[in-house]
Design a protein around this motif. Structure first.
Motif, PDB file in Angstrom:
ATOM      1  N   ALA A  99     -12.651  -2.902 -14.775  1.00  0.00           N
ATOM      2  CA  ALA A  99     -13.107  -1.673 -13.246  1.00  0.00           C
ATOM      3  C   ALA A  99     -11.506  -0.147 -14.055  1.00  0.00           C
ATOM      4  O   ALA A  99     -11.032  -0.369 -14.968  1.00  0.00           O
ATOM      5  CB  ALA A  99     -12.036  -2.690 -12.650  1.00  0.00           C
ATOM      6  N   HIS A 100     -12.131   0.703 -12.806  1.00  0.00           N
ATOM      7  CA  HIS A 100     -11.462   1.844 -13.369  1.00  0.00           C
ATOM      8  C   HIS A 100     -10.523   1.576 -12.205  1.00  0.00           C
ATOM      9  O   HIS A 100      -9.304   2.549 -12.217  1.00  0.00           O
ATOM     10  CB  HIS A 100     -12.254   2.857 -12.696  1.00  0.00           C
ATOM     11  CG  HIS A 100     -14.297   3.181 -13.797  1.00  0.00           C
ATOM     12  ND1 HIS A 100     -15.337   2.634 -12.910  1.00  0.00           N
ATOM     13  CD2 HIS A 100     -14.005   3.709 -15.093  1.00  0.00           C
ATOM     14  CE1 HIS A 100     -15.695   2.683 -14.096  1.00  0.00           C
ATOM     15  NE2 HIS A 100     -16.138   3.672 -14.894  1.00  0.00           N
ATOM     16  N   ILE A 101     -10.541   1.027 -10.945  1.00  0.00           N
ATOM     17  CA  ILE A 101      -9.494   0.783  -9.909  1.00  0.00           C
ATOM     18  C   ILE A 101      -8.964  -0.344  -9.576  1.00  0.00           C
ATOM     19  O   ILE A 101      -9.548  -1.108  -9.796  1.00  0.00           O
ATOM     20  CB  ILE A 101      -9.740   1.748  -8.979  1.00  0.00           C
ATOM     21  CG1 ILE A 101      -9.908   2.946  -9.524  1.00  0.00           C
ATOM     22  CG2 ILE A 101      -8.719   1.935  -7.945  1.00  0.00           C
ATOM     23  CD1 ILE A 101     -11.124   3.823  -8.246  1.00  0.00           C
ATOM     24  N   LEU A 120       9.303 -11.328   7.360  1.00  0.00           N
ATOM     25  CA  LEU A 120       8.506 -11.441   7.763  1.00  0.00           C
ATOM     26  C   LEU A 120       7.021 -10.534   7.544  1.00  0.00           C
ATOM     27  O   LEU A 120       7.790  -9.788   7.851  1.00  0.00           O
ATOM     28  CB  LEU A 120       7.500 -12.590   8.469  1.00  0.00           C
ATOM     29  CG  LEU A 120       8.992 -13.827   8.735  1.00  0.00           C
ATOM     30  CD1 LEU A 120       8.732 -15.095   9.563  1.00  0.00           C
ATOM     31  CD2 LEU A 120       8.284 -14.340   7.422  1.00  0.00           C
ATOM     32  N   GLY A 121       6.841 -10.550   7.483  1.00  0.00           N
ATOM     33  CA  GLY A 121       5.484  -9.331   7.527  1.00  0.00           C
ATOM     34  C   GLY A 121       6.052  -7.648   6.080  1.00  0.00           C
ATOM     35  O   GLY A 121       5.198  -7.307   5.970  1.00  0.00           O
ATOM     36  N   THR A 122       7.053  -7.980   5.250  1.00  0.00           N
ATOM     37  CA  THR A 122       6.765  -7.374   4.403  1.00  0.00           C
ATOM     38  C   THR A 122       5.532  -7.646   3.158  1.00  0.00           C
ATOM     39  O   THR A 122       5.354  -8.433   2.862  1.00  0.00           O
ATOM     40  CB  THR A 122       8.313  -7.611   2.978  1.00  0.00           C
ATOM     41  OG1 THR A 122      10.017  -7.944   4.135  1.00  0.00           O
ATOM     42  CG2 THR A 122       8.204  -7.524   2.516  1.00  0.00           C
ATOM     43  N   VAL A 123       4.878  -6.684   2.611  1.00  0.00           N
ATOM     44  CA  VAL A 123       3.641  -6.739   1.414  1.00  0.00           C
ATOM     45  C   VAL A 123       4.011  -4.815   0.817  1.00  0.00           C
ATOM     46  O   VAL A 123       4.013  -4.022   1.444  1.00  0.00           O
ATOM     47  CB  VAL A 123       2.112  -7.117   2.685  1.00  0.00           C
ATOM     48  CG1 VAL A 123       1.181  -7.303   1.341  1.00  0.00           C
ATOM     49  CG2 VAL A 123       2.320  -7.409   3.049  1.00  0.00           C
ATOM     50  N   CYS A 124       3.547  -5.824  -0.690  1.00  0.00           N
ATOM     51  CA  CYS A 124       3.950  -5.021  -1.486  1.00  0.00           C
ATOM     52  C   CYS A 124       2.585  -4.793  -2.360  1.00  0.00           C
ATOM     53  O   CYS A 124       1.932  -5.733  -1.926  1.00  0.00           O
ATOM     54  CB  CYS A 124       4.753  -5.222  -2.808  1.00  0.00           C
ATOM     55  SG  CYS A 124       6.701  -5.624  -2.183  1.00  0.00           S
ATOM     56  N   PHE A 125       2.747  -3.349  -2.694  1.00  0.00           N
ATOM     57  CA  PHE A 125       1.133  -2.990  -2.886  1.00  0.00           C
ATOM     58  C   PHE A 125       1.528  -2.232  -3.924  1.00  0.00           C
ATOM     59  O   PHE A 125       1.974  -1.385  -4.433  1.00  0.00           O
ATOM     60  CB  PHE A 125       0.060  -1.414  -2.150  1.00  0.00           C
ATOM     61  CG  PHE A 125      -0.117  -2.199  -0.530  1.00  0.00           C
ATOM     62  CD1 PHE A 125      -1.544  -2.894  -0.717  1.00  0.00           C
ATOM     63  CD2 PHE A 125       0.945  -2.478   0.180  1.00  0.00           C
ATOM     64  CE1 PHE A 125      -1.521  -3.465   1.159  1.00  0.00           C
ATOM     65  CE2 PHE A 125       0.583  -3.077   2.077  1.00  0.00           C
ATOM     66  CZ  PHE A 125      -0.431  -3.241   2.222  1.00  0.00           C
ATOM     67  N   GLY A 126       0.729  -2.340  -4.889  1.00  0.00           N
ATOM     68  CA  GLY A 126       0.434  -1.626  -6.298  1.00  0.00           C
ATOM     69  C   GLY A 126      -1.137  -1.116  -6.849  1.00  0.00           C
ATOM     70  O   GLY A 126      -2.392  -1.904  -6.402  1.00  0.00           O
ATOM     71  N   PHE A 127      -1.491   0.497  -6.779  1.00  0.00           N
ATOM     72  CA  PHE A 127      -3.027   0.972  -6.862  1.00  0.00           C
ATOM     73  C   PHE A 127      -2.860   1.433  -8.725  1.00  0.00           C
ATOM     74  O   PHE A 127      -1.877   2.125  -8.702  1.00  0.00           O
ATOM     75  CB  PHE A 127      -2.752   1.327  -6.469  1.00  0.00           C
ATOM     76  CG  PHE A 127      -3.013   1.082  -4.401  1.00  0.00           C
ATOM     77  CD1 PHE A 127      -4.146   0.322  -4.654  1.00  0.00           C
ATOM     78  CD2 PHE A 127      -2.125   1.508  -3.799  1.00  0.00           C
ATOM     79  CE1 PHE A 127      -5.079   0.008  -3.194  1.00  0.00           C
ATOM     80  CE2 PHE A 127      -2.351   0.952  -2.689  1.00  0.00           C
ATOM     81  CZ  PHE A 127      -3.714   0.720  -2.495  1.00  0.00           C
ATOM     82  N   ALA A 128      -3.409   0.704  -9.315  1.00  0.00           N
ATOM     83  CA  ALA A 128      -3.561   1.257 -10.708  1.00  0.00           C
ATOM     84  C   ALA A 128      -5.475   1.589 -11.321  1.00  0.00           C
ATOM     85  O   ALA A 128      -6.041   1.831 -10.543  1.00  0.00           O
ATOM     86  CB  ALA A 128      -4.155   0.355 -11.818  1.00  0.00           C
ATOM     87  N   ARG A 129      -5.006   3.082 -12.083  1.00  0.00           N
ATOM     88  CA  ARG A 129      -6.255   4.030 -12.234  1.00  0.00           C
ATOM     89  C   ARG A 129      -6.360   4.225 -13.076  1.00  0.00           C
ATOM     90  O   ARG A 129      -5.211   4.526 -13.956  1.00  0.00           O
ATOM     91  CB  ARG A 129      -6.700   4.648 -10.570  1.00  0.00           C
ATOM     92  CG  ARG A 129      -5.986   5.732 -11.019  1.00  0.00           C
ATOM     93  CD  ARG A 129      -6.739   6.766  -9.464  1.00  0.00           C
ATOM     94  NE  ARG A 129      -5.871   7.698  -9.030  1.00  0.00           N
ATOM     95  CZ  ARG A 129      -5.466   8.311  -9.677  1.00  0.00           C
ATOM     96  NH1 ARG A 129      -5.918   9.154 -10.865  1.00  0.00           N
ATOM     97  NH2 ARG A 129      -4.458   9.399  -8.725  1.00  0.00           N
ATOM     98  N   ARG A 130      -7.966   3.884 -14.222  1.00  0.00           N
ATOM     99  CA  ARG A 130      -8.409   4.463 -15.588  1.00  0.00           C
ATOM    100  C   ARG A 130      -7.868   6.399 -15.480  1.00  0.00           C
ATOM    101  O   ARG A 130      -8.373   7.112 -14.471  1.00  0.00           O
ATOM    102  CB  ARG A 130      -9.325   4.460 -16.217  1.00  0.00           C
ATOM    103  CG  ARG A 130      -9.408   2.758 -16.236  1.00  0.00           C
ATOM    104  CD  ARG A 130     -10.101   2.189 -17.053  1.00  0.00           C
ATOM    105  NE  ARG A 130     -10.362   1.214 -17.051  1.00  0.00           N
ATOM    106  CZ  ARG A 130      -9.518  -0.549 -17.238  1.00  0.00           C
ATOM    107  NH1 ARG A 130      -8.995   0.654 -18.483  1.00  0.00           N
ATOM    108  NH2 ARG A 130      -9.998  -1.265 -17.260  1.00  0.00           N
ATOM    109  N   GLY A 131      -6.805   6.873 -16.406  1.00  0.00           N
ATOM    110  CA  GLY A 131      -6.870   8.254 -16.415  1.00  0.00           C
ATOM    111  C   GLY A 131      -6.963   8.798 -17.770  1.00  0.00           C
ATOM    112  O   GLY A 131      -7.690   7.953 -18.795  1.00  0.00           O
ATOM    113  N   ALA A 132      -7.004  10.336 -17.209  1.00  0.00           N
ATOM    114  CA  ALA A 132      -7.644  10.618 -18.640  1.00  0.00           C
ATOM    115  C   ALA A 132      -6.128  10.766 -19.532  1.00  0.00           C
ATOM    116  O   ALA A 132      -6.514  10.125 -21.122  1.00  0.00           O
ATOM    117  CB  ALA A 132      -7.914  12.152 -18.597  1.00  0.00           C
ATOM    118  N   HIS A 133      -4.759  10.878 -19.418  1.00  0.00           N
ATOM    119  CA  HIS A 133      -4.130  10.500 -20.479  1.00  0.00           C
ATOM    120  C   HIS A 133      -3.395   8.574 -20.276  1.00  0.00           C
ATOM    121  O   HIS A 133      -2.345   8.477 -20.933  1.00  0.00           O
ATOM    122  CB  HIS A 133      -2.675  10.937 -20.639  1.00  0.00           C
ATOM    123  CG  HIS A 133      -2.898  12.848 -20.637  1.00  0.00           C
ATOM    124  ND1 HIS A 133      -4.521  13.390 -21.834  1.00  0.00           N
ATOM    125  CD2 HIS A 133      -3.790  13.770 -19.386  1.00  0.00           C
ATOM    126  CE1 HIS A 133      -4.114  14.152 -21.258  1.00  0.00           C
ATOM    127  NE2 HIS A 133      -4.144  14.561 -19.977  1.00  0.00           N
TER     128      HIS A 133
END
Length: 170
Positions: A99-101, A120-133
């Motif tokens: 994947a790219h993302i 309760l209700g605490t949610v952590c999000f992580g987003f990763a994407r391939r970058g040029a560097h």
């Protein structure tokens, strides 16, 4: 799931797919508190196999370590529900897929599990994407209200909206 929320999530999944196809990107998920719900909603869209690569359901710390490479040091220092952990989950999903993302989520949907500083209700999000560097990673923590189902649905919606943002930046 209420009909209106179900329809809203479906509609944003369609939008995600359209944007991913336009940009030629694919994505992966790494899910804990949603137990595959993000992947399920994404794949409700016909043709999603053209832009959705795979999903990792890593409910336990052992699964996070074995499948995604989350370090025991991170889990010990910050816990499973932390931006540090979802950062490593998202990176692991990106590295172990084509994947790219990638999106990663970990949270406390309830009814139990709350600890001091993580209600309760605490949610952590992580987003990763391939970058040029090299990979670009973003993390965020949200606090959702409601019962277990409401927290999980809010998490799914937020994750998909975040994927749309990442596609737009790819």
């Amino acid at each position: 799931m209420t009909q209106s929320l179900e329809q809203e999530i479906y509609c944003i999944c369609v939008e995600l797919g359209q944007r991913a196809m336009q940009k030629g990107v694919t994505m992966a998920t790494a899910e804990s508190c949603t137990a595959g719900g993000i992947s399920y909603c994404i794949t409700e869209v016909p043709g999603s196999s053209r832009w959705f690569d795979r999903g990792f359901v890593t409910y336990t710390n052992q699964a996070k370590t074995e499948m995604l490479g989350v370090t025991q040091a991170t889990l010990s220092a910050y816990g499973a529900v932390s931006e540090e952990t979802v950062r490593e989950m998202a990176m692991g999903a990106l590295e172990k897929s084509g994947a790219h993302i990638a999106v990663a989520v970990s949270g406390i949907a309830g009814p139990g599990g709350a600890v001091p500083g993580k209600p309760l209700g605490t949610v952590c999000f992580g987003f990763a994407r391939r970058g040029a560097h090299g990979p670009v990673v973003f993390t965020d923590t949200q606090y959702f209200s409601g019962d277990r189902k409401a927290v999980r649905l809010a998490t799914i919606r937020q994750a998909i909206q975040g994927l749309i943002t990442q596609v737009d930046h790819s």
